[in-house]
Design an enzyme around this catalytic site. Structure first.
Site, PDB file in Angstrom:
ATOM      1  N   LEU A  68      80.635 138.617 109.677  1.00 37.59           N
ATOM      2  CA  LEU A  68      79.101 138.128 109.022  1.00 37.59           C
ATOM      3  C   LEU A  68      78.915 139.650 108.908  1.00 37.59           C
ATOM      4  CD1 LEU A  68      77.995 134.866 110.724  1.00 37.59           C
ATOM      5  CD2 LEU A  68      76.581 136.987 109.182  1.00 37.59           C
ATOM      6  N   GLU A 103      76.716 141.199 105.224  1.00 41.12           N
ATOM      7  CA  GLU A 103      77.013 141.107 103.577  1.00 41.12           C
ATOM      8  C   GLU A 103      76.319 142.411 103.697  1.00 41.12           C
ATOM      9  OE1 GLU A 103      75.018 138.786 105.789  1.00 41.12           O
ATOM     10  OE2 GLU A 103      75.730 137.229 104.745  1.00 41.12           O
ATOM     11  N   GLN A 129      78.034 134.436 100.830  1.00 34.83           N
ATOM     12  CA  GLN A 129      77.586 132.772 100.952  1.00 34.83           C
ATOM     13  C   GLN A 129      76.672 131.689 100.350  1.00 34.83           C
ATOM     14  OE1 GLN A 129      77.949 131.118 105.630  1.00 34.83           O
ATOM     15  NE2 GLN A 129      79.706 131.448 104.536  1.00 34.83           N
ATOM     16  N   ASP A 153      71.093 133.539  98.522  1.00 30.25           N
ATOM     17  CA  ASP A 153      69.665 133.903 100.050  1.00 30.25           C
ATOM     18  C   ASP A 153      69.710 135.101 101.073  1.00 30.25           C
ATOM     19  OD1 ASP A 153      67.867 130.515  99.743  1.00 30.25           O
ATOM     20  OD2 ASP A 153      69.344 131.047  99.088  1.00 30.25           O
ATOM     21  N   PHE A 154      70.994 134.967 101.487  1.00 31.73           N
ATOM     22  CA  PHE A 154      72.022 135.859 102.283  1.00 31.73           C
ATOM     23  C   PHE A 154      72.100 137.054 101.929  1.00 31.73           C
ATOM     24  CE2 PHE A 154      73.044 131.775 104.676  1.00 31.73           C
ATOM     25  CZ  PHE A 154      71.812 131.152 104.555  1.00 31.73           C
ATOM     26  N   HIS A 206      68.904 128.239 101.660  1.00 32.77           N
ATOM     27  CA  HIS A 206      69.484 127.689 101.167  1.00 32.77           C
ATOM     28  C   HIS A 206      69.450 127.294  99.632  1.00 32.77           C
ATOM     29  CE1 HIS A 206      70.951 127.768 105.168  1.00 32.77           C
ATOM     30  NE2 HIS A 206      71.985 128.134 104.839  1.00 32.77           N
TER      31      HIS A 206
END
Lengths: 328, 346
Positions: free
Chosen positions: A58, A60, A82, A85-86, A129
Site C-alpha cells: 500500500l 502509491e 485504487q 484521490d490516492f 473517493h
C-alpha cells in the site's frame, strides 16, 4: 460485436495487451487475488500469474516509481491507483519523473508507463473517493492524459495507452464502470490518443466535454431536439492532453455558441484551457459568451446525499444550461 | 548490524578480495581523476566559465570502489548528484562530463538541459536522474523487478545521501524491494551533511538499521576505506544474484567541499572540523595503501596527476569550444513523436 460494460472493456483491453506482449504487466493495490476493488482486474491473475498481475504494498509513490523504473528498462507496466484521490503521493513520481524522462535525457531514455486511476463521484464516496484530479496533471507537458466516456473508447484508448511510447494517465470514470454499456468489437483496435470525437452533429449550440457527464449531455441533447427543436453539436475531448485543438475550433465554429461541461471543479479545470483556445482562435466566430458547467469550487464532494446531489452534474442541470445557451 | 573494522593492518587486502594489482591501480586512477575533475569544475565555476558545480570531494574512494564491485557491462546504475567518481568508473569520460558542465549540445547526459551532476546514459546503463532527491530509489527497484520478471542476471545499484534517506520514496522503494526480494543494492553515501543540516538533526538512528524494518541486511562501512566498500558491495551483489534480495549499505564519509558552488559551508561548520576530516580522506588513504603494498610511489603519483590534469584540460577546452544546443531545440523531445517540436501538439 459484443455489448459489454465499460469496466469489462477496460479489463478486456488489459487482457488483450498482456496476451499480445509479454512485457505488459499490471501492478497495484488489490489487483491480484481480489481482482481490484472494482473488479477491474478480475481473473487476470489466474490467467497471467501473480508476477504479471502484482499485488503491491500500500504505497502509491512506489507503485508509480517502480512502474516508471520498469518502463525505463523496457517493460510496459500498467500501474493502478485504487482511487485517483490516492494518487497524490505519486504526483512527484508522475510529474517530476515520468513526464520529464524523455526530455531531460535528450531522448536517450523514455518512460512508456500507463497509470490508470478511477475518477468521479456519485457513489457516496465522500471527499476522498470522488475526486476528479485531472487538472492537477493537465498542463504538465510530457504526460498524455485520456478520459474515455464509452466502453468502446475505454478499450481502444487503453490499448493505445499501453502501446504509446510515452507516459499516459488513463482516467476511468467509476460511475461508468457498471452503468455504461456499449458495443465493443472483439478485434484489435485502438482509439488514437490526441483525437477528439464528434458524438453528435447540430446547428444551434456546441457542447464540449469528456468522461461521464457526456452521457447527461447526450440525453439532454436528444430531449432538447425533440421537445424544443434545439440541435446540439457535441464533442468528446477523449484526450485531455494534448488537446485536439483543431477539433475544438471546428466544433466551436460550427454553432458559435459553446458550453463546456466537466465534473472537475471549474477554476483551473480543463474547460478553462478549452475556453482559452476558443478565445484565442475563434473569438469572432462566437455568438455568445463561452459557458462552463462544472463541479463547484469546493475542496471535494461531501458524502451526505443532498450535498452529493448538489455537487454532481445531472441531465437536468446540463439541459438547462444548454437551453440557456441556445436562447442567448 | 555489523560495523566493519577500519583498516589498520598493512597486509595485502585486495588480493584476498579477488582484486588484482592492476585493478587496484585502476581504482586509484579513477579516484584521482574524479578528484582532479571536481577541483577543476570548482575553479571553472569561480572563473565564471560554468554556471554551477556540486562537488563529490571526499566521496570518490567509496564511489569508485563500489563501481569496481559491480558488473560494469551488465548492471544498471542510479547514481546521485555527487557520484562523479562512480560514473567515471563505469565509463563516462571527462569530456562527456565537461560537456554537461558547459551545458553543450553533445552532453550525453541531457543534451545540455540538466544541471551538472544529473547523470544519465543508456549506453552505460546510467539511468537518468532528477533533482528531487531519492526518486531514483523506486526506479532502481522497478528495474530490479524487470530483471526478476525477465530472469536476467543483473543488479541495480542506487545511491543517495543520508538526508535523502528520510524521503518517502526511500522507504517505499526499500519496502517494495524487500517484499519481492529484488536484486537491488542501496548505498547511502553518508557524508554527514544535508546542505547545512548535520546528521544529528537528520537522523536519530543509523541509516543502515532502517533495513531491519524492510527485512533485508543493512551494513555500515567506513566509506573512506575503499576495500571495505568494495567488499560490502561485492557481497551485496552476490546475494542479489543468488535471489536473496536487496542490501542497504551505509557508507560513512565526510563532505569535504561545500554543498555546491552556491554554498558557504563555514556558515554552519568550522574550519577545524573540515581540516580534521581531510586527514581521513579516502583517496590519500588508498594511495598510502598502494605505497605500502609496493605498487605505487610519489614519483608515479606526480606523473599520474600531470597526465590526468592534461586529460581534464583537453576535455575542458573541447567542451568549452563545443556548440550550444540550438535555442529552438528547447521544444524537442517532449514526446516521442514530436520531431517537429512541441508546437506540433499545439
Amino acid at each position: 460485436m459484443a455489448v459489454m460494460e465499460y469496466i469489462d472493456a477496460i479489463r478486456l483491453a488489459m487482457k488483450e495487451e498482456m496476451q499480445r506482449d509479454e512485457s505488459v504487466f499490471v501492478l497495484g493495490e488489490d489487483v491480484g487475488v481480489k481482482g481490484g476493488v472494482f473488479t477491474t482486474t478480475k481473473g487476470l491473475m489466474e490467467q497471467f500469474g501473480e508476477m504479471r498481475v502484482m499485488d503491491t504494498p500500500l504505497s502509491e509513490s512506489a507503485i508509480a516509481g517502480v512502474a516508471i523504473g520498469a518502463a525505463m528498462y523496457g517493460m510496459k507496466p500498467i500501474a493502478e491507483m485504487q482511487y485517483s484521490d490516492f494518487m497524490l503521493p505519486a504526483t512527484n513520481q508522475i510529474i517530476s519523473e515520468a513526464a520529464k524522462i524523455r526530455y531531460r535525457s535528450n531522448n536517450d531514455w523514455s518512460c512508456p508507463v500507463v497509470i490508470r486511476a478511477p475518477i468521479g463521484g456519485g457513489i457516496f464516496g465522500g471527499l476522498y473517493h470522488s475526486q476528479c484530479p485531472e487538472s492537477i496533471f493537465v498542463g504538465t507537458p510530457g504526460l498524455k492524459i485520456v478520459a474515455p466516456f464509452s466502453a468502446y473508447d475505454a478499450k481502444g484508448l487503453l490499448k493505445a495507452a499501453v502501446r504509446d511510447p510515452d507516459p499516459v494517465l488513463f482516467f476511468e470514470n467509476k460511475k461508468c464502470y457498471k452503468l455504461i454499456k456499449g458495443e465493443v468489437p472483439d478485434d484489435d483496435y485502438v482509439v488514437p490518443i490526441g483525437k477528439a470525437n464528434l458524438l453528435r452533429e447540430g446547428a444551434d449550440i456546441t457542447v464540449i466535454g469528456y468522461s461521464q457527464p457526456l452521457h447527461f449531455v447526450m440525453q439532454a441533447a436528444e430531449e432538447l431536439e425533440k421537445e424544443e427543436g434545439i440541435t446540439a453539436h457535441v464533442l468528446d475531448l477523449r484526450t485531455l492532453q494534448p488537446l485536439d485543438q483543431q477539433a475544438i475550433m471546428d466544433a466551436a465554429r460550427q454553432t458559435g455558441k459553446v458550453l463546456i461541461v466537466h465534473e472537475d471543479n471549474k477554476t483551473g479545470g480543463v474547460g478553462a484551457e478549452v475556453a482559452a483556445i476558443i478565445a484565442e482562435h475563434c473569438l469572432y466566430d462566437l455568438d455568445a459568451p463561452i459557458m462552463r458547467l462544472c463541479g463547484p469550487d469546493v475542496p471535494a464532494m461531501p458524502i451526505s446525499p443532498p450535498m452529493e446531489k448538489f455537487f454532481m452534474l445531472n441531465k437536468d442541470k446540463v439541459k438547462e444550461s444548454m437551453r440557456q445557451l441556445a436562447l442567448y | 548490524m555489523k560495523e566493519q573494522e577500519t583498516m589498520t593492518s598493512k597486509t595485502n587486502r585486495h588480493e584476498q578480495l579477488g582484486l588484482t594489482d592492476g585493478q587496484v591501480l585502476d581504482m586509484y586512477k579513477y579516484m584521482v581523476l574524479a578528484r582532479k575533475f571536481d577541483e577543476r569544475n570548482l575553479l571553472l565555476q569561480r572563473a565564471g566559465k560554468i554556471n554551477f558545480h556540486v562537488s563529490g570531494i571526499g566521496q570518490e574512494a567509496c564511489q569508485v570502489a563500489a563501481a569496481f564491485a559491480l558488473d560494469r557491462e551488465k548492471d544498471y546504475f542510479l547514481p546521485y548528484y555527487r557520484d562523479y567518481g562512480f560514473v567515471m568508473a563505469v565509463g563516462m569520460t571527462p569530456r562527456e562530463l565537461m560537456l554537461s558542465a558547459f551545458a553543450k549540445a553533445e552532453d550525453p547526459n541531457s543534451g545540455g538541459r540538466q544541471m551538472p551532476g544529473h547523470f544519465g546514459s543508456k549506453r552505460l546503463r546510467i539511468v537518468t536522474g532528477s533533482s528531487p532527491v531519492t526518486t531514483q530509489v523506486p526506479h532502481a527497484v522497478g528495474i530490479a523487478l524487470a530483471a526478476k520478471m525477465q530472469k536476467k542476471d543483473f543488479v541495480t545499484f542506487v545511491t543517495f545521501g543520508e538526508g535523502s534517506s528520510n524521503q518517502g520514496d526511500f522507504h517505499e522503494g526499500c519496502n517494495f524491494a524487500g517484499v519481492h526480494k529484488l536484486p537491488v543494492i542501496l548505498m547511502c553515501e553518508n557524508n554527514q551533511y544535508a546542505i547545512s543540516v548535520p546528521i544529528h538533526k537528520q537522523l536519530s538512528g543509523k541509516v543502515s538499521d532502517r533495513a531491519l524494518g524492510y527485512g533485508f541486511p543493512g551494513i555500515r562501512v567506513d566509506g573512506n576505506d575503499a576495500l571495505a566498500v568494495y567488499a560490502a558491495v561485492k557481497e551485496a551483489r552476490e546475494r542479489a544474484i543468488r535471489g536473496e534480495g536487496p542490501t542497504l549499505i551505509e557508507s560513512m564519509m565526510y563532505r569535504l567541499s561545500p554543498h555546491s558552488t552556491s554554498d558557504n559551508d563555514l556558515a554552519y561548520r568550522t574550519k577545524e572540523e573540515v581540516e580534521e576530516n581531510w586527514k581521513k580522506d579516502g583517496v590519500v588513504r588508498f594511495k598510502n595503501y598502494l605505497i605500502d603494498c609496493g605498487l605505487w610511489d610519489e614519483a608515479r603519483d606526480q606523473d599520474l596527476i600531470a597526465q590526468l590534469n592534461l586529460e581534464i584540460k583537453e576535455a575542458t577546452e573541447s567542451a568549452d569550444n563545443a556548440p550550444f544546443p540550438k535555442p529552438e531545440d528547447t521544444l524537442l523531445h517532449v514526446y516521442a513523436s514530436d520531431e517537429g517540436g512541441a508546437q506540433a501538439w499545439r
